[in-house]
Design a protein around this motif. Structure first.
Motif, mmCIF file in Angstrom:
data_model
loop_
_atom_site.group_PDB
_atom_site.id
_atom_site.type_symbol
_atom_site.label_atom_id
_atom_site.label_comp_id
_atom_site.label_asym_id
_atom_site.label_seq_id
_atom_site.Cartn_x
_atom_site.Cartn_y
_atom_site.Cartn_z
ATOM 1 N N ILE A 161 1.638 2.321 -1.190
ATOM 2 C CA ILE A 161 2.377 1.123 -0.768
ATOM 3 C C ILE A 161 1.553 0.313 0.232
ATOM 4 N N SER A 162 0.991 0.984 1.206
ATOM 5 C CA SER A 162 0.226 0.315 2.249
ATOM 6 C C SER A 162 -1.027 -0.361 1.696
ATOM 7 N N GLY A 174 -0.134 -3.318 -0.644
ATOM 8 C CA GLY A 174 0.327 -4.466 0.135
ATOM 9 C C GLY A 174 -0.804 -5.165 0.862
ATOM 10 N N HIS A 232 9.048 2.800 -6.112
ATOM 11 C CA HIS A 232 8.716 1.611 -5.322
ATOM 12 C C HIS A 232 7.199 1.475 -5.178
ATOM 13 N N ALA A 233 6.526 2.570 -4.915
ATOM 14 C CA ALA A 233 5.070 2.545 -4.766
ATOM 15 C C ALA A 233 4.404 2.091 -6.062
ATOM 16 N N HIS A 236 4.972 -1.577 -6.487
ATOM 17 C CA HIS A 236 4.119 -2.296 -5.550
ATOM 18 C C HIS A 236 2.682 -2.363 -6.076
#
Length: 102
Positions: free
Chosen positions: A10-11, A14, A74-75, A78
């Motif tokens: 995710i990080s 993003g 979600h990851a 993303h």
């Protein structure tokens, strides 16, 4: 352990997407060297996200079940969205270069 990888995906995704949008802003201002450098950074950051995803896939293939939960979904969402947007941003940058040539 998987939670660290999931949040890493995710990080990184993003961060990569944000950097790609910075590159697009630079291209809109016809600052192509800056845009190119930012896209290189975005691609490198995206590679880190992809490495984490690949580790999880290899573990699953080796018989170590990876728990599927909403955070993993979600990851993945993303990551795939970031990949798509980065590809589109690369096309936009090429378009801005063509506009600048004219």
């Amino acid at each position: 352990m998987n939670e660290e990888r999931i949040f890493g995906i995710i990080s990184y995704a993003g961060d990569a997407k944000g950097t790609a949008y910075e590159a697009l802003n630079s291209a809109e201002n016809f600052e192509f060297e800056k845009a190119e450098e930012l896209m290189k950074q975005a691609q490198e950051t995206m590679r880190e996200a992809h490495k984490l995803q690949t580790k999880m896939i290899h573990e699953e293939a080796a018989g170590n079940t990876v728990e599927v939960n909403i955070i993993l979904i979600h990851a993945q969402d993303h990551l795939m969205t970031a990949m798509s947007e980065i590809n589109l941003i690369e096309r936009f940058i090429k378009m801005y270069k063509k506009i600048d040539e004219r």
